[in-house]
Design a protein around this motif. Sequence first.
Motif, PDB file in Angstrom:
ATOM      1  N   THR A  77       0.909  -1.252   0.146  1.00  0.00           N
ATOM      2  CA  THR A  77       0.119   0.112   0.006  1.00  0.00           C
ATOM      3  C   THR A  77       0.803   1.304  -0.056  1.00  0.00           C
ATOM      4  N   ASN A  82      -0.949   4.192   4.144  1.00  0.00           N
ATOM      5  CA  ASN A  82      -0.282   3.772   5.428  1.00  0.00           C
ATOM      6  C   ASN A  82      -0.284   4.821   6.726  1.00  0.00           C
ATOM      7  N   LEU A 108      -3.058  -1.626  10.680  1.00  0.00           N
ATOM      8  CA  LEU A 108      -2.495  -1.406   9.467  1.00  0.00           C
ATOM      9  C   LEU A 108      -2.171  -3.095   8.892  1.00  0.00           C
ATOM     10  N   ASP A 185      -6.808   0.668  -1.951  1.00  0.00           N
ATOM     11  CA  ASP A 185      -5.549   1.905  -2.076  1.00  0.00           C
ATOM     12  C   ASP A 185      -5.945   3.003  -2.886  1.00  0.00           C
TER      13      ASP A 185
END
Length: 280
Positions: A77, A82, A108, A185
């Motif tokens: 990602t 993040n 995460l 994402d």
Amino acid sequence: MVEGLLAEGAPASRHAYVTLVTNADYALGAKALVRSIGMTGTDADCVVLHTAAVDDVDLAPLRDLGARLVRTDLLPTSAAFNAAHARDRLHGLAPFTKGEKPPFHTPLDNFAKLRLWQMEEYESVVFIDADALVLKNCDRLFEYPEFSAAPNVYESLADFHRMNSGVFCARPDAATFDRMLSELDAPGAFWRRTDQTFLQHFFPDWHGLPVFDNMLQYVWFNMPELWDWPSIHILHFQYEKPWQDPHPKSAQLAPLIALWEAYAGDGPVPVIATLPGPLA
């Protein structure tokens, strides 16, 4: 080798129970989970996805219990994604108000469970969070359609419209995984409850499992009339974990913590149907 995954050994079944371990605490939880799965008499594989952050000394008990270990990378990602899902920022933007997440909870890392869709050596999988116990054989779940999950019920009936991603049924497929990454994402993406929010978005027509296939521990004191030991297949310790010391709700959840401790050890476990209920 599948990109992002490195497995120990070959699969022994076309079906697998899968969990995710990203630190020593969740490895401790997974030991009780793996033992509980083995005690149900299933012939399915028990797979532990684990990140490189977990030491081998913490993985060894899982291997000894017969789990197939598969090392997984975190998802590729973006830096913006993040940052948005870092623990402090996520909990600041979307704080937990019903219970407390332990300090070892890293939001995460949760997204790594999506890697199970890359495990095409399996026809079907049942994912179970490492903070859970399987109390009865659940092999029937391998026949459930993708995507099946139980509602996120632990406070009131109003929760039935939301799913809980601590237990779900899936069909591994690399193409599905690729589609997930492309949606996960996207610019400005923020998944309030990480993988749970994303999976409900990705599978908007999710199939409902009975609440007894993912019985959340807060039902014990919030909705005691719903609790029925003989019906519970999977007990899920959402929020506080039974191995935490000190445990902020140890008095309220003492019988459930004691049950987890029995599975986490090496001795006998109670006969579930004989356990007293919350109203006893």
